[in-house]
Design a protein around this motif. Structure first.
Motif, short mmCIF file in Angstrom:
data_model
loop_
_atom_site.label_atom_id
_atom_site.label_comp_id
_atom_site.label_asym_id
_atom_site.label_seq_id
_atom_site.Cartn_x
_atom_site.Cartn_y
_atom_site.Cartn_z
N ILE A 1 0.85 -1.19 0.00
CA ILE A 1 0.00 0.00 0.00
C ILE A 1 0.88 1.24 0.00
O ILE A 1 1.76 1.39 0.84
CB ILE A 1 -0.93 0.02 1.24
N CYS B 1 -3.54 7.14 -0.45
CA CYS B 1 -4.82 6.68 0.10
C CYS B 1 -5.66 7.90 0.46
O CYS B 1 -5.21 8.81 1.15
CB CYS B 1 -4.59 5.81 1.33
N CYS C 1 -11.87 -0.30 0.47
CA CYS C 1 -11.19 -1.55 0.79
C CYS C 1 -11.88 -2.26 1.96
O CYS C 1 -12.09 -3.48 1.92
CB CYS C 1 -9.71 -1.32 1.09
N CYS D 1 -9.90 -0.66 -4.60
CA CYS D 1 -9.21 0.56 -4.17
C CYS D 1 -9.41 1.64 -5.23
O CYS D 1 -8.97 1.52 -6.36
CB CYS D 1 -7.71 0.29 -3.97
N MET E 1 -3.05 0.30 -3.95
CA MET E 1 -2.83 -1.03 -3.37
C MET E 1 -2.43 -2.01 -4.47
O MET E 1 -2.98 -1.96 -5.57
CB MET E 1 -4.10 -1.52 -2.67
N TYR F 1 0.61 4.61 0.97
CA TYR F 1 -0.37 5.40 1.72
C TYR F 1 -0.21 6.90 1.55
O TYR F 1 -1.00 7.67 2.09
CB TYR F 1 -0.48 4.97 3.18
#
Length: 116
Positions: free
Chosen positions: A7, A12, A18, A88, A93, A9
């Motif tokens: 991942i 994100c 998810c 995602c 991811m 991040y």
């Protein structure tokens, strides 16, 4: 070889797709998660010269794989991606061999690698 979920991040957005996809796939009851989105922040940090005021604050979202995660064994055995990776929305991811996933880590972003 060891499989994993990688991942990035930094990208994100905290959309929880998810979590929802995982809960549905695993049929988990309320309060249980196979992947759980955690939020850290907001944190204030020193302004860089020339930065705008909104750049002084940071929120970070990190999907964390829990003990309930089996990396969608049934799906991955048939060549499909784990549901969290497939759903995602930020495309941050990845699923695959841990050795290959490590090669994606560029040192310029924040990454987390989860293996089973």
């Amino acid at each position: 070889m060891t499989k994993g979920i990688l991942i990035n991040y930094d990208y994100c957005t905290g959309c929880h797709s998810c979590e929802v996809a995982c809960k549905k796939e695993l049929g988990l009851p309320k309060g249980e998660f196979g992947i759980k989105l955690t939020e850290t922040g907001p944190y204030e940090y020193s302004e860089k010269e020339g930065s705008s005021p909104k750049e002084r604050w940071e929120w970070t979202w990190l999907p964390v794989v829990t003990k309930a995660c089996d990396m969608c064994a049934e799906r991955t055995e048939s060549g499909k991606m784990p549901m969290c990776v497939q759903h995602c929305q930020a495309w941050c991811m990845y699923y695959g061999e841990a050795e290959d996933l490590v090669k994606k880590m560029d040192g310029g972003s924040r990454w987390a690698l989860f293996t089973r």
